[in-house]
Each structure stands twice: as C-alpha cells, then as structure tokens.
Design an enzyme around this catalytic site. Sequence first.
Site, short mmCIF file in Angstrom:
data_model
loop_
_atom_site.label_atom_id
_atom_site.label_comp_id
_atom_site.label_asym_id
_atom_site.label_seq_id
_atom_site.Cartn_x
_atom_site.Cartn_y
_atom_site.Cartn_z
N LYS A 1 -0.71 7.78 -5.04
CA LYS A 1 -0.24 7.15 -6.28
C LYS A 1 -1.13 7.52 -7.48
CE LYS A 1 1.90 3.08 -4.05
NZ LYS A 1 1.94 1.60 -4.04
N TYR B 1 12.21 2.77 -5.64
CA TYR B 1 11.80 1.43 -5.21
C TYR B 1 12.94 0.42 -5.27
CZ TYR B 1 6.69 1.96 -4.59
OH TYR B 1 5.42 2.27 -4.13
N ASN C 1 -2.85 0.54 -5.36
CA ASN C 1 -3.38 0.59 -3.99
C ASN C 1 -3.36 1.99 -3.39
OD1 ASN C 1 -0.67 0.77 -3.55
ND2 ASN C 1 -0.46 -1.18 -2.48
N HIS D 1 1.36 5.20 -0.80
CA HIS D 1 2.62 4.64 -0.29
C HIS D 1 2.90 5.29 1.06
CE1 HIS D 1 6.89 3.57 0.06
NE2 HIS D 1 7.04 4.81 0.49
N GLU E 1 13.56 8.39 2.04
CA GLU E 1 12.50 8.75 1.09
C GLU E 1 12.18 10.25 1.11
OE1 GLU E 1 10.35 4.33 1.22
OE2 GLU E 1 9.22 6.08 1.94
N1 UDP Z 1 3.23 -4.65 -5.09
C1 UDP Z 1 2.73 -5.32 -6.19
N2 UDP Z 1 2.59 -6.68 -6.11
C2 UDP Z 1 2.92 -7.40 -5.00
C3 UDP Z 1 3.43 -6.70 -3.88
C4 UDP Z 1 3.58 -5.32 -3.96
O1 UDP Z 1 2.42 -4.71 -7.20
O2 UDP Z 1 2.77 -8.63 -4.99
C5 UDP Z 1 3.40 -3.19 -5.17
C6 UDP Z 1 2.33 -2.45 -4.39
O3 UDP Z 1 1.96 -1.29 -5.11
C7 UDP Z 1 3.04 -2.06 -3.12
C8 UDP Z 1 4.46 -1.83 -3.63
O4 UDP Z 1 4.65 -2.82 -4.62
O5 UDP Z 1 2.46 -0.91 -2.53
C9 UDP Z 1 5.55 -1.97 -2.60
O6 UDP Z 1 5.42 -3.23 -1.95
P1 UDP Z 1 5.53 -3.36 -0.38
O7 UDP Z 1 5.64 -4.80 -0.07
O8 UDP Z 1 6.62 -2.46 0.12
O9 UDP Z 1 4.11 -2.85 0.13
P2 UDP Z 1 3.68 -1.53 0.91
O10 UDP Z 1 4.83 -1.15 1.80
O11 UDP Z 1 3.40 -0.47 -0.14
O12 UDP Z 1 2.45 -1.91 1.66
MG MG Z 2 6.84 -0.87 1.39
#
Ligand code: UDP
Ligand code: MG
Length: 137
Positions: free
Chosen positions: A12, A52, A115, A118, A129
């Site tokens: 990212k 997304y 974070n 992805h 994807e």
């Molecule tokens: N995210 C965020 N706030 C939240 C939860 C998720 O900004 O409270 C963002 C974060 O960058 C995350 C992405 O949204 O990686 C997608 O969320 P997901 O729950 O799918 O998490 P991941 O699969 O990336 O662990």
């Molecule tokens: Mg996810």
Amino acid sequence: MSNIEQTLSIIKPDAVERNLDQQIKTIFKNKGFKILKEKKLRLEKSEAEQFYKVHETKPFYNDLCEYLSSGTIVVMVLEKENAIKSNRNLMGATDPSKAEEGTIRRQFGKSIDKNSVHGSDSLENAKIEIDFFFKTS
Ligand code: UDP
Ligand code: MG
C-alpha cells in the site's frame, strides 16, 4: 495433498512511500512465495472504489478509497501452498498494534488504515482481485 494457490497482494501507499517494497518482496520470497506477476501503479479513486466494493457500506469506505488511491502501490500475484491463508498469517491482523510479532503489519504498519499490505481473504476473492489488476482481455 498439495494445494497450490494464487493470491493477490498489494503493498500500500504508506509502505511504497517509505521505499519498503523491495524489503517486503524479500519477505514474501523468503517465506516461499513465488511472485508470478507484479506491477507498480497508482489507482484512480473510482478504481479503488471498485476494488474495495465489498466495503461499500462501511463507515471507513470513503477514507479507505481515498487512501488506496493516494499514491503508488505495488500489486503482485503470489503463489504458494495454501497461499491465501499463508499470506494472511504473514500479514498479521488488520490493526498493526494487534498484529503478532514477526508479521508484516506488526513490523511496518503505522495504523489500522495505513497497514502497509493487502491480501485476498478467500479463493473466490483472490480470483476476482487478480482479474481486477491482471486480466488482459
Ligand atoms: N480499515 C480501516 N478501518 C477499519 C477497518 C479497516 O481503515 O476500521 C481499512 C484497512 O486498511 C484494511 C482495509 O480497510 O486493511 C480493509 O479492511 P478489512 O477488514 O478487509 O481488513 P484486511 O482484510 O485488510 O485485514
Ligand atoms: Mg479484507
């Protein structure tokens, strides 16, 4: 029984901007992932919204799409035995402060939104994807 899978990984903007992409790629390779395809690009916001779309109804959706389209990213198709689960384990929890020691998010992530990586969460989403970024026709 072998279960070779492919998954989509994204480095990212927060990580690319800190020049961590080579270091993160080395971590994947050292864990036995093959990088089958790779490209560096920047998404339009509308493209991030499409990528997304599953999070459309979440309160963080707009910020998430703004963020993913805010800078250069590196997208990769990773291949390994049980690649999807293996990559999710290597990434660590969504919130870097809750991610286990030794995970990429623990090591590099700055916050729950920034974070660093992805990774696809299922075989079905991995196919969608991978097509999103690499389908040619
Ligand atoms: N995210 C965020 N706030 C939240 C939860 C998720 O900004 O409270 C963002 C974060 O960058 C995350 C992405 O949204 O990686 C997608 O969320 P997901 O729950 O799918 O998490 P991941 O699969 O990336 O662990
Ligand atoms: Mg996810």
